[in-house]
Design a protein around this motif. Structure first.
Motif, mmCIF file in Angstrom:
data_model
loop_
_atom_site.group_PDB
_atom_site.id
_atom_site.type_symbol
_atom_site.label_atom_id
_atom_site.label_comp_id
_atom_site.label_asym_id
_atom_site.label_seq_id
_atom_site.Cartn_x
_atom_site.Cartn_y
_atom_site.Cartn_z
ATOM 1 N N TYR A 94 3.211 -21.237 -35.473
ATOM 2 C CA TYR A 94 4.491 -21.870 -35.801
ATOM 3 C C TYR A 94 5.500 -20.872 -36.372
ATOM 4 O O TYR A 94 6.581 -21.253 -36.764
ATOM 5 C CB TYR A 94 4.259 -23.013 -36.797
ATOM 6 N N TYR A 103 9.119 -23.185 -40.625
ATOM 7 C CA TYR A 103 9.974 -24.239 -41.148
ATOM 8 C C TYR A 103 9.194 -25.101 -42.140
ATOM 9 O O TYR A 103 8.077 -25.541 -41.868
ATOM 10 C CB TYR A 103 10.552 -25.101 -40.024
ATOM 11 N N TYR A 104 9.801 -25.314 -43.276
ATOM 12 C CA TYR A 104 9.237 -26.108 -44.358
ATOM 13 C C TYR A 104 8.890 -27.514 -43.864
ATOM 14 O O TYR A 104 7.795 -28.022 -44.118
ATOM 15 C CB TYR A 104 10.261 -26.155 -45.493
ATOM 16 N N ASP A 105 9.815 -28.125 -43.144
ATOM 17 C CA ASP A 105 9.577 -29.477 -42.632
ATOM 18 C C ASP A 105 8.457 -29.493 -41.594
ATOM 19 O O ASP A 105 7.720 -30.474 -41.482
ATOM 20 C CB ASP A 105 10.852 -30.076 -42.052
ATOM 21 N N GLU A 106 8.324 -28.408 -40.846
ATOM 22 C CA GLU A 106 7.253 -28.328 -39.864
ATOM 23 C C GLU A 106 5.897 -28.219 -40.577
ATOM 24 O O GLU A 106 4.907 -28.821 -40.149
ATOM 25 C CB GLU A 106 7.474 -27.127 -38.939
ATOM 26 N N PRO A 134 12.283 -24.202 -49.474
ATOM 27 C CA PRO A 134 12.816 -23.586 -48.252
ATOM 28 C C PRO A 134 14.077 -22.779 -48.542
ATOM 29 O O PRO A 134 14.845 -23.105 -49.442
ATOM 30 C CB PRO A 134 13.115 -24.778 -47.351
ATOM 31 N N GLU A 137 17.769 -21.336 -44.344
ATOM 32 C CA GLU A 137 17.488 -21.697 -42.960
ATOM 33 C C GLU A 137 16.375 -22.737 -42.839
ATOM 34 O O GLU A 137 15.974 -23.100 -41.736
ATOM 35 C CB GLU A 137 17.122 -20.441 -42.170
ATOM 36 N N GLY A 138 15.831 -23.175 -43.988
ATOM 37 C CA GLY A 138 14.762 -24.173 -43.978
ATOM 38 C C GLY A 138 13.380 -23.588 -43.799
ATOM 39 O O GLY A 138 12.438 -24.298 -43.446
ATOM 40 N N LEU A 139 13.240 -22.274 -44.049
ATOM 41 C CA LEU A 139 11.960 -21.593 -43.855
ATOM 42 C C LEU A 139 11.242 -21.369 -45.184
ATOM 43 O O LEU A 139 11.871 -21.232 -46.234
ATOM 44 C CB LEU A 139 12.181 -20.247 -43.172
#
Length: 159
Positions: A94, A103-106, A134, A137-139
């Motif tokens: 991922y 990605y945090y949400d992933e 995150p 960028e949400g990472l």
């Protein structure tokens, strides 16, 4: 009793068993088998607990200490729990930029849907305790997350 257990293991197991003997009659509800094993620093999945005789509903089966000790010994022998390196290899799938970030949400989605399913509240607690917030960028860094997750603390680590 369980011949594969040391005297210290048996003593600890009997102590934990006594804690889960809520009625004080020398039995533990098989519904609490997983909790008993986890209190002894083991990490059985729900599937393993079920295989050992754990129940999904309270009151269906009671275990005596002489029945519990062999289950504890069997679970203690199971060393197939994975390690940081194993889980890192999975999460690399991922890592779109191959930089140790995903990605945090992933990450939350993976925890909730793959393997033994976790409830959204369990996922929130895990990422809150183990993952960095995150970035813009949400990472988040998945290697740090895995190291914190695998490090514990676990019941019994203070021994």
């Amino acid at each position: 009793m369980a011949k594969d257990l040391s005297a210290k293991d048996i003593e600890r197991a009997k102590f934990v068993f006594s804690i889960y003997d809520f009625e004080g009659n020398g039995t533990v509800d098989a519904y609490d088998l997983g909790s008993c094993l986890r209190s002894l620093s083991l990490v059985p999945t729900e599937k393993v607990v079920e295989k050992l005789g754990g129940q999904k509903k309270k009151g269906q089966k009671k275990l005596k200490v002489d029945e519990f000790l062999p289950l504890y010994a069997e679970c203690k022998k199971d060393k197939d729990i994975g390690n940081v390196e194993d889980f890192t290899e999975v999460l690399k799938l991922y890592d779109k930029n191959e930089n140790g970030m995903m990605y945090y949400d992933e990450l939350k989605h993976i925890l909730q849907t793959l393997g033994e399913k976790l409830e959204p509240t369990e996922v929130e607690e895990i990422v809150k305790d183990c993952a960095e917030a995150p970035d813009d960028e949400g990472l988040t860094t998945y290697t740090l997350f895995l190291k914190k997750l695998m490090a514990g603390p676990y019941p019994g680590d203070e021994d």
